[in-house]
Design a protein around this motif. Structure first.
Motif, short mmCIF file in Angstrom:
data_model
loop_
_atom_site.label_atom_id
_atom_site.label_comp_id
_atom_site.label_asym_id
_atom_site.label_seq_id
_atom_site.Cartn_x
_atom_site.Cartn_y
_atom_site.Cartn_z
N GLY A 1 2.08 8.76 -18.44
CA GLY A 1 3.33 9.36 -18.93
C GLY A 1 4.50 8.81 -18.15
N TRP A 2 4.48 7.49 -17.97
CA TRP A 2 5.46 6.90 -17.06
C TRP A 2 6.01 5.62 -17.70
N THR A 3 7.33 5.49 -17.68
CA THR A 3 7.95 4.29 -18.24
C THR A 3 8.10 3.25 -17.14
N HIS A 4 7.39 2.14 -17.30
CA HIS A 4 7.38 1.10 -16.27
C HIS A 4 8.72 0.35 -16.30
N PRO A 5 9.41 0.26 -15.19
CA PRO A 5 10.73 -0.38 -15.17
C PRO A 5 10.67 -1.88 -15.49
N HIS A 6 9.51 -2.52 -15.24
CA HIS A 6 9.44 -3.98 -15.48
C HIS A 6 8.18 -4.33 -16.27
N PRO A 7 8.06 -3.83 -17.50
CA PRO A 7 6.83 -4.10 -18.26
C PRO A 7 6.58 -5.59 -18.45
N ASP A 8 7.63 -6.39 -18.41
CA ASP A 8 7.45 -7.84 -18.61
C ASP A 8 6.68 -8.47 -17.44
N TYR A 9 6.55 -7.73 -16.31
CA TYR A 9 5.80 -8.28 -15.18
C TYR A 9 4.30 -7.95 -15.28
N LEU A 10 3.99 -7.02 -16.18
CA LEU A 10 2.57 -6.59 -16.27
C LEU A 10 1.63 -7.75 -16.59
N PRO A 11 1.99 -8.61 -17.54
CA PRO A 11 1.07 -9.72 -17.85
C PRO A 11 0.90 -10.71 -16.69
N LYS A 12 1.81 -10.61 -15.69
CA LYS A 12 1.69 -11.55 -14.55
C LYS A 12 0.62 -11.06 -13.54
N SER A 13 0.19 -9.81 -13.74
CA SER A 13 -0.73 -9.21 -12.75
C SER A 13 -2.18 -9.36 -13.21
N ALA B 1 0.86 -1.20 0.00
CA ALA B 1 0.00 0.00 0.00
C ALA B 1 0.89 1.24 0.00
N VAL B 2 1.81 1.29 -1.00
CA VAL B 2 2.73 2.44 -1.11
C VAL B 2 2.34 3.26 -2.34
N PRO B 3 2.78 4.52 -2.36
CA PRO B 3 2.35 5.38 -3.47
C PRO B 3 2.76 4.86 -4.85
N HIS B 4 2.03 5.34 -5.83
CA HIS B 4 2.30 5.00 -7.22
C HIS B 4 3.77 5.28 -7.54
N GLY B 5 4.43 4.32 -8.16
CA GLY B 5 5.83 4.54 -8.55
C GLY B 5 6.80 3.85 -7.61
N THR B 6 6.48 3.81 -6.30
CA THR B 6 7.40 3.16 -5.36
C THR B 6 7.07 1.67 -5.23
N ALA B 7 5.88 1.29 -5.62
CA ALA B 7 5.48 -0.12 -5.45
C ALA B 7 6.20 -1.02 -6.46
N THR B 8 6.62 -0.44 -7.57
CA THR B 8 7.12 -1.25 -8.69
C THR B 8 8.21 -2.23 -8.28
N GLU B 9 9.22 -1.69 -7.63
CA GLU B 9 10.38 -2.54 -7.27
C GLU B 9 10.02 -3.54 -6.17
N ILE B 10 9.23 -3.04 -5.21
CA ILE B 10 8.87 -3.91 -4.06
C ILE B 10 8.09 -5.13 -4.55
N VAL B 11 7.10 -4.82 -5.43
CA VAL B 11 6.26 -5.93 -5.92
C VAL B 11 7.13 -6.94 -6.70
N LYS B 12 8.04 -6.41 -7.52
CA LYS B 12 8.88 -7.33 -8.32
C LYS B 12 9.75 -8.20 -7.41
N ALA B 13 10.35 -7.55 -6.41
CA ALA B 13 11.23 -8.29 -5.51
C ALA B 13 10.47 -9.41 -4.80
N LEU B 14 9.26 -9.08 -4.35
CA LEU B 14 8.45 -10.09 -3.64
C LEU B 14 8.00 -11.18 -4.62
N TYR B 15 7.65 -10.74 -5.84
CA TYR B 15 7.19 -11.72 -6.85
C TYR B 15 8.28 -12.74 -7.12
#
Lengths: 348, 55, 348
Positions: free
Chosen positions: A114-126, A74-88
């Motif tokens: 207007g944001w470049t997702h650092p791990h777009p390859d994880y999007l289909p996993k969600s 439950a972290v702000p938009h943009g900071t969740a990206t890395e945390i979610v990947k690491a946990l995944y």
């Protein structure tokens, strides 16, 4: 089952904890917050005094993996990206309440954030976390992304109309009204300047439009565009979406009841509200705040061939934390109402 | 001098210098004075800070 | 100049008195109310304590004709009909705040009120009380009918778009949000049940639609239909109309500014609000409550070829009593701002 909550100091994190401390099937083992390390949870979420003596800890992936089966982020938009990947990558089940994994591809994030997702390859996993639309996928998912509050409220009202090809898809207008707790605890306006407003903000191109279009397009099997305009109104909790649509052919009231019953008749968290009598005639957050309901109703404007689909929810419950718990129940095979049998707190 | 975006009258002080930012009273667009020779003034769009949106 | 107010016990009557007691060009000689005959005005309108020691009298046409040049009628819909006619026949100038003389013919009253007007022949004698649209007619009028609060707020935003033939007239959606003082003092819901609502009521076929269609059709010279859906929101004063329209051809921001400046550039009570910076970016009652302003703004949604015209007002001021005073000023040749130079009471 053991759960953790990353970023538990905001409204959404707090609401998630409010539900988890009373959830029969889970035990909260870890609660993290950058600013409040070492502090008691009830100092930051005072209403939970007497429910838990947990203290905030630092974000430590090893500890989380060791002590939790499921983690809510439950972290702000943009900071969740890395945390979610690491946990995944560590195989933990994640329920993300941010916007970082809601859209399915980079192109959508370009357009709406207007944001470049650092791990777009994880999007289909969600999986998009609306059980009423994606229950089977959520059952098998490791990562579920909870929808934006206005997106889920509007989408639930429009989905059956799109599925049954009832409306002109070039004129779908979503006029939403939302309470102050929808704006995040950090960015809230001072009370004196927030009371009494009826404030349009981003009348065009609001980010949540991307999610509504994504879900409706999937249902329709073709590109659906939506015209959304949000307004801040003077309540703390509550969303009301007025979905103005135009019918392709005349319809009887009975037909529409049938369509909505087919879609949501067995759903525990959708109530159909269209009543000629009594206090509650059309959906209104007043009669659902504090519960996980999304109430849906409709009215006909024959003169203009217009169908007004109305939907209401509590932006912190079905619009965020309630959905998160509901998704967890589905992912983990609990009764879907477990920890969510809240009656609305009316009046409040 | 009118605002390039909404055509409102811009009030540019006589002593305004090149590089200064002028803001439109009506639509809030910001412009940088790129050239100033007597009454002949040229403006270019000043980059605007992104708007922050609540959730 | 001497004025009277018939039916001064409600919100609208009270607001009219609030403005009249401070109006430099008038003296209030008569104030009537069926329930409060003999009572001091300040017992029913307590905020006027110290401004007037008038007492309520019975409705007496002879006394009114003798003591008043202009009479405001602020009685409920249906009861104003006979009073206005009686005063009209005696040659007094009347400013009616009810809905009884707003529409131009019986057919419209059938459709929108399901009501047979006892004196349809008097309807053509009444001028629709929006000076920004009918100033010249109001100057010569003996009877002016003040518009419904949502009608004037929406119409002012839409009029220039219709006049310049910019929008698709088959898809005009007026999604309005309105405060509790718009519902009349007698019919107000208890605070506990009114606080926190976002309540759609009459999502289709709301009576004010008739007035909007009447005014826009007159401007267009052809039948214009409007899809209106009102919502009760948790403020006391304030209206926000979100007028969703679809453009016939692409437009530049500059063109639209030009069109709105042409329509309202010289108007004292219309402000154009569309600002990239600062606290006040789009119209919002928060920054005009207590004043007679109708603030108008707009935004483009290019993806959907949609133009969102936004308008806000104080339902008791420009939406009722403020317009009544403004109409009086025009009818009697006073400075149009006389008695109306109120700055908004912000914050409140």
């Amino acid at each position: 089952m053991k759960v953790g909550v990353v970023g538990a100091s905001g409204y959404v994190g707090g609401e998630t904890l409010r539900l988890l401390v009373n959830h029969p099937d889970v035990e909260i083992t870890t609660v993290t917050s950058r600013q409040h390390v070492g502090e008691y949870l009830h100092r930051v979420q005072p209403s939970l005094k007497g429910f838990t003596d947990l203290t905030f800890s630092e974000l430590d992936y090893d500890k989380l993996t060791d002590k939790c089966d499921v983690v809510f982020t439950a972290v702000p938009h943009g900071t969740a990206t890395e945390i979610v990947k690491a946990l995944y990558d560590r195989g933990i089940k994640i329920i993300d309440l941010s916007a970082d994994y809601r859209l399915h591809n980079q192109e959508a994030y370009d357009k709406w954030y207007g944001w470049t997702h650092p791990h777009p390859d994880y999007l289909p996993k969600s999986v998009f976390g609306v059980p009423e639309l994606h229950r089977e996928e959520i059952k098998k998912a490791q990562l579920v992304s909870c929808p934006g509050c206005m997106a889920v409220t509007s989408t639930l009202a429009l989905a059956p109309l799109i599925k049954n090809d009832l409306i002109d898809t070039n004129h779908i207008i979503v006029d939403s009204k939302i309470g102050s707790s929808g704006a995040g605890s950090g960015s809230g306006t001072a009370h004196a300047m927030r009371a009494g407003v009826i404030r349009p903000y981003k009348p065009a191109k609001h980010r949540h439009t991307g999610e509504i279009e994504q879900e409706l397009s999937e249902i329709a099997g073709s590109k659906i565009k939506v015209s959304m305009s949000p307004h801040a109104v003077d309540v703390v909790r509550g969303i009301l979406c007025t979905n103005h649509t135009f019918l392709k052919k005349d319809m009887e009231q009975k037909e529409l009841w049938k369509i909505y019953r087919e879609a949501y008749g067995d759903e525990k968290f959708v109530r159909l509200i269209r009543d000629k009598k009594g206090l509650y005639k059309f959906p209104d957050p007043k009669f659902l705040v504090g519960s996980n309901f999304c109430d849906i109703g409709f009215d006909f404007d024959e003169d203009n061939n217009r169908l007004i689909a109305l939907s209401a929810s509590d932006n912190l419950m079905k619009g965020a934390a309630g959905s998160a718990i509901q998704n967890m129940n589905v992912m983990c095979g609990f009764d879907e109402m477990s920890g969510l049998r809240y009656t609305p707190l009316t009046p409040v | 001098m009118n605002c390039p975006e909404c055509d409102a009258k811009l009030n540019i002080p006589d002593d305004a210098a090149v590089g200064e930012i002028v803001s439109c009273p009506d639509c809030g667009a910001d412009f940088e004075i790129s050239k100033k020779e007597g009454s002949n003034i040229e403006l270019k769009e000043a980059e605007s800070v992104g708007e922050d949106w609540g959730e």
